[in-house]
Design an enzyme around this catalytic site. Structure first.
Site, short mmCIF file in Angstrom:
data_model
loop_
_atom_site.label_atom_id
_atom_site.label_comp_id
_atom_site.label_asym_id
_atom_site.label_seq_id
_atom_site.Cartn_x
_atom_site.Cartn_y
_atom_site.Cartn_z
N HIS A 1 -20.20 -35.86 30.02
CA HIS A 1 -21.23 -35.75 28.98
C HIS A 1 -21.10 -36.85 27.92
O HIS A 1 -22.02 -37.63 27.72
CB HIS A 1 -21.13 -34.35 28.34
CG HIS A 1 -22.06 -34.14 27.20
ND1 HIS A 1 -23.37 -33.76 27.37
CD2 HIS A 1 -21.88 -34.26 25.86
CE1 HIS A 1 -23.95 -33.65 26.19
NE2 HIS A 1 -23.08 -33.95 25.25
N HIS B 1 -29.01 -39.06 27.78
CA HIS B 1 -27.98 -38.39 28.58
C HIS B 1 -28.61 -37.47 29.62
O HIS B 1 -28.30 -37.52 30.81
CB HIS B 1 -27.03 -37.59 27.70
CG HIS B 1 -26.23 -36.57 28.48
ND1 HIS B 1 -26.73 -35.32 28.78
CD2 HIS B 1 -25.03 -36.66 29.08
CE1 HIS B 1 -25.84 -34.67 29.52
NE2 HIS B 1 -24.81 -35.46 29.72
N HIS C 1 -29.12 -37.89 23.18
CA HIS C 1 -28.90 -36.77 24.09
C HIS C 1 -29.99 -36.66 25.15
O HIS C 1 -29.73 -36.20 26.26
CB HIS C 1 -28.70 -35.46 23.33
CG HIS C 1 -27.26 -35.22 22.97
ND1 HIS C 1 -26.66 -35.88 21.92
CD2 HIS C 1 -26.29 -34.46 23.55
CE1 HIS C 1 -25.38 -35.50 21.86
NE2 HIS C 1 -25.13 -34.65 22.85
N ASP D 1 -19.36 -38.35 22.47
CA ASP D 1 -20.30 -37.31 22.02
C ASP D 1 -20.44 -37.37 20.49
O ASP D 1 -21.55 -37.30 19.95
CB ASP D 1 -19.78 -35.94 22.47
CG ASP D 1 -20.86 -34.88 22.55
OD1 ASP D 1 -22.06 -35.24 22.61
OD2 ASP D 1 -20.52 -33.68 22.53
#
Ligand SMILES: [Zn+2]
Length: 380
Positions: free
Chosen positions: A274, A260, A257, A174
């Site tokens: 995540h 993702h 993101h 992340d």
């Protein structure tokens, strides 16, 4: 949030206080006292009791509520009712991401002081004013923006280092995205999660996050595998939590993101966390941006070194074709996605190609580093 006239102001948001270190949770009582709280509500993951070494029992006047497992509207209402019944004058969220987000969603609407105590370092959620809310079945429902960050975040590195290493590695994934996304957003000056244009401070913090992870990520992983708290662990936990948190919230998000979010459309990725999917999103983003090969290599080699995904097969998508990747790309490019913060327009077809390129690059670097395969000479 943006004013109708004039340029958008830059905004930097942060928690009121951040404490980190071995045994730092022992300062919880003092922090609550400073916030004027005598009757805090403790929202806890069921397993935290033993991790906290008696700290929770020593808190006078506290009411403890076990977290139900999902940050859903029903759970938020339940905990809110418990806080009201107890006459709570502060909320403390102790546990993983969903516990923290529930605590944020309980404290903020009623204006109660909020303390966040993460027990893992797997995302950069603890410091932010943002919560992700799901249905009772665990499907994404909505983001809630509160406009107010936690009053304090307390990270006990002994607790975090005691958790399975996969959490720390996912947090590194992340955190790896933060600099590249803030860099893209700072060029387009699109509104960040903090509600304004990106700040230089956030971009500098995001860069420090990246440099810290590259320098200390492997040592931190190895130490945590031994349950050890070392200076490298302290640095990486700070990077995953504080640096990445400030960097994304006030520096801006970008393509990684959105990739993702798009990947969650495929069932195969559901066992992956995540930060693991974000890591593949970072490599995809670098391909999309035409970053120099040495930057892509640096990121991919680092992912291989610490054990993050570099290819589709690493996130449950072995053998997926263009059709499925097309669904990922469509979902990643819907209106409101942060991929539209990029300095150029991104079409789903470009994203499919970027994912395929990232996957091929990742597999090739792995083969090279494993000493297995140099590419064969191209046949005449
Ligand atoms: Zn993230």
């Amino acid at each position: 949030m943006q004013a109708n006239e004039g340029p958008m102001a830059a905004v930097f948001a942060a928690p009121g206080k951040y404490l980190q270190g071995r045994g730092a949770v022992g300062r919880l009582g003092e922090v609550l006292e400073q916030l004027g709280s005598t009757k805090p509500l403790l929202l806890c993951d069921p397993i935290v009791e033993e991790l906290m070494g008696g700290t929770l029992e020593r808190l006078r006047g506290a009411t403890r509520v076990d977290f139900g497992g999902e940050c859903s509207p029903e759970e938020i209402d339940r905990v809110m009712a418990a806080a009201s019944d107890a006459g709570a004058d502060a909320v403390v969220g102790i546990g993983g991401g969903k516990t923290m987000d529930t605590a944020k969603s309980v404290a903020n609407p009623v204006g109660l002081p909020l303390v966040i105590v993460p027990t893992i370092a797997s995302t950069d959620a603890p410091t932010s004013a943002l919560a992700v809310v799901y249905t009772e079945e665990g499907e994404f429902l909505e983001y809630r923006f509160f406009g107010r960050n936690p009053d304090a975040v307390i990270v006990d590195t002994a607790v975090v280092a005691g958790a399975p290493v996969r959490f720390l590695v996912a947090g590194i994934g992340d955190g790896l995205s933060t600099y590249f996304e803030a860099d893209a957003s700072s060029r387009t000056r699109k509104q960040t999660m903090a509600g304004g244009a990106p700040t230089q401070a956030a971009l500098a913090i995001a860069r420090l996050c990246y440099d810290t992870l590259l320098e200390h990520g492997l040592a931190a992983r190895l130490a945590v595998e031994q349950g050890a708290v070392t200076p490298a662990v302290e640095k990486v936990v700070e990077a995953n939590t504080l640096l990445s948190g400030l960097g994304f919230e006030s520096g801006g998000l970008g393509a990684a993101h959105s990739v993702h979010n798009g990947l969650t459309a495929l069932e195969g990725t559901h066992d992956y966390w995540h930060g693991e999917k974000v890591a593949f999103g970072v490599i995809t983003m670098l391909m999309l941006e035409e970053r120099p090969a040495e930057v892509v290599e640096e990121v991919v080699d680092f992912c291989l070194e610490v054990g993050l995904p570099v290819a589709l097969e690493d996130i449950g998508l072995e053998g997926v074709g263009r059709e499925e990747l097309g669904r990922v790309a469509e979902a990643a490019c819907v209106e409101g996605e942060t991929i539209h913060n990029m300095p150029f327009e991104v079409h789903p077809a470009m994203l499919v190609d970027a994912m395929l390129a990232a996957d091929a690059f990742g597999r090739q670097r792995r083969a090279v580093l494993e000493g297995e395969a140099r590419l064969p000479a191209v046949a005449p």
